[in-house]
Design a protein around this motif. Structure first.
Motif, PDB file in Angstrom:
ATOM      1  N   LEU A 125      -0.284  -3.532  -8.252  1.00 21.25           N
ATOM      2  CA  LEU A 125      -0.816  -2.613  -8.821  1.00 21.25           C
ATOM      3  C   LEU A 125      -1.532  -3.996 -10.092  1.00 21.25           C
ATOM      4  O   LEU A 125      -1.144  -5.183 -10.076  1.00 21.25           O
ATOM      5  CB  LEU A 125       0.279  -2.341  -9.862  1.00 21.25           C
ATOM      6  CG  LEU A 125       1.442  -1.948  -8.861  1.00 21.25           C
ATOM      7  CD1 LEU A 125       2.494  -1.181  -9.442  1.00 21.25           C
ATOM      8  CD2 LEU A 125       0.874   0.004  -8.023  1.00 21.25           C
ATOM      9  N   SER A 154       0.820  -0.896   0.132  1.00 25.68           N
ATOM     10  CA  SER A 154       0.045   0.098  -0.170  1.00 25.68           C
ATOM     11  C   SER A 154       0.645   1.226  -0.131  1.00 25.68           C
ATOM     12  O   SER A 154       2.440   1.158   0.757  1.00 25.68           O
ATOM     13  CB  SER A 154      -1.203  -0.096   1.509  1.00 25.68           C
ATOM     14  OG  SER A 154      -1.803  -1.503   1.248  1.00 25.68           O
ATOM     15  N   GLN A 179       1.430   6.455  -8.191  1.00 22.79           N
ATOM     16  CA  GLN A 179       2.064   6.416  -6.576  1.00 22.79           C
ATOM     17  C   GLN A 179       2.449   5.694  -5.594  1.00 22.79           C
ATOM     18  O   GLN A 179       3.636   5.718  -5.186  1.00 22.79           O
ATOM     19  CB  GLN A 179       0.546   5.938  -5.977  1.00 22.79           C
ATOM     20  CG  GLN A 179      -0.708   6.349  -6.774  1.00 22.79           C
ATOM     21  CD  GLN A 179      -1.648   5.918  -5.813  1.00 22.79           C
ATOM     22  OE1 GLN A 179      -2.201   5.783  -4.615  1.00 22.79           O
ATOM     23  NE2 GLN A 179      -2.837   6.415  -6.376  1.00 22.79           N
ATOM     24  N   GLN A 180       2.708   4.712  -6.488  1.00 25.32           N
ATOM     25  CA  GLN A 180       4.284   3.065  -5.569  1.00 25.32           C
ATOM     26  C   GLN A 180       5.456   3.938  -6.523  1.00 25.32           C
ATOM     27  O   GLN A 180       6.701   4.720  -5.224  1.00 25.32           O
ATOM     28  CB  GLN A 180       4.257   2.339  -6.929  1.00 25.32           C
ATOM     29  CG  GLN A 180       5.218   1.177  -5.401  1.00 25.32           C
ATOM     30  CD  GLN A 180       4.942   0.638  -4.761  1.00 25.32           C
ATOM     31  OE1 GLN A 180       4.776   2.108  -2.865  1.00 25.32           O
ATOM     32  NE2 GLN A 180       4.282  -0.086  -4.192  1.00 25.32           N
ATOM     33  N   SER A 188      -1.687   7.320 -11.326  1.00 26.42           N
ATOM     34  CA  SER A 188      -1.531   5.878 -11.202  1.00 26.42           C
ATOM     35  C   SER A 188      -1.018   5.003 -10.421  1.00 26.42           C
ATOM     36  O   SER A 188       0.204   5.660  -9.614  1.00 26.42           O
ATOM     37  CB  SER A 188      -1.387   4.998 -12.870  1.00 26.42           C
ATOM     38  OG  SER A 188       0.350   5.347 -12.928  1.00 26.42           O
ATOM     39  N   GLY A 189      -1.678   3.916 -10.504  1.00 26.66           N
ATOM     40  CA  GLY A 189      -1.278   2.360  -9.279  1.00 26.66           C
ATOM     41  C   GLY A 189       0.318   3.072  -9.454  1.00 26.66           C
ATOM     42  O   GLY A 189       1.568   2.833  -8.586  1.00 26.66           O
TER      43      GLY A 189
END
Length: 250
Positions: free
Chosen positions: A177, A95, A152-153, A148-149
């Protein structure tokens, strides 16, 4: 002689009580040298994530010693461990744990201001450098919900890098993801490994573990059954459990 960044000696940890008691780590010995990337693989519940929690000081061991950068974190109290972690250990979880009402730049600049007491202007400069480093220069003023995921990571990775850690821990950094976004995060982790960052990566991406790791460790029921170069672990494992696991995931 160069000292290991990480040294674990006879580390054991049990969680739960009574019938639910589980030995999550059992007599783990591990040394990791500066600049080394180590992949950790194994089935769910084998102790991989718990190992990272121990290294981050988020779980206390029952027995054994945990040394990071020469400091015995297994002997520190909770406050000392938190302060050490904040300054020396970067952690990237499944997360993202981003602050939604802050821009990417503000998210990355926050910890240097709070933990290192840097002036805001200097912290923002560091944040911009690290976001650029992970390919996010065009997203400095974007909020997390607009990313996007994968972005974000990468933002979460930049946030960890802003503290100039001696060690980076990745806990299944791509598992949350969508498949099409996994590659951009793995590419960022590959870049860090090529730059000499000391890294431990718990991963289910066997190709990544093979390509990026200097060594790969296989965990089974809390035991580090074997560790060695990727060619050895993937092509000629010595443990029956390792062979059975790899036959299922390849």
């Amino acid at each position: 002689m160069t000292e290991p960044v990480i040294r674990l000696k006879d580390v054991s940890l049990t969680l739960g009580q009574g019938p639910s008691k589980v030995d999550v780590l059992r007599e783990v010995d591990l040394g990791i040298m500066p600049g080394e990337a180590v992949g950790i693989v194994g089935p769910s519940g084998s102790g991989k994530t718990t190992l990272l929690m121990v290294l981050a000081g988020l779980e206390r061991v029952d027995t054994g010693e945990v040394h990071i950068a020469g400091a015995a974190i297994s002997s520190m109290n909770e406050d000392q461990t938190a302060a050490f972690r904040g300054r020396h250990v970067g952690i990237v979880f499944q997360s993202f744990h981003l602050i939604p009402n802050m821009t990417a730049l503000e998210n990355v600049a926050l910890a240097p201001q709070i933990v290192k007491k840097l002036p805001k202007r200097e912290a923002l400069q560091i944040a911009e450098q690290q976001l650029t480093h992970v390919g996010m220069k065009d997203k400095l003023n974007s909020y997390p919900q607009a990313l996007s995921g994968g972005q974000q990571q990468r933002l979460a990775i930049a946030r960890a890098l802003a503290m100039e850690p001696k060690l980076m821990l990745f806990d299944e950094a791509t598992s949350a993801l969508d498949p099409e976004l996994v590659g951009e995060v793995l590419d960022t982790m590959r870049m860090l490994a090529s730059e000499g960052m000391t890294m431990i990566c718990v991963t289910h991406e066997m190709g990544f573990a093979r390509d990026v790791s200097d060594r790969v460790a296989y965990f089974h029921q809390g035991v580090m059954e074997e560790i060695g170069p990727p060619s050895q672990i993937f092509n000629n494992p010595s443990s029956e459990h390792t062979r059975a696991f790899l036959s299922k995931v390849r």
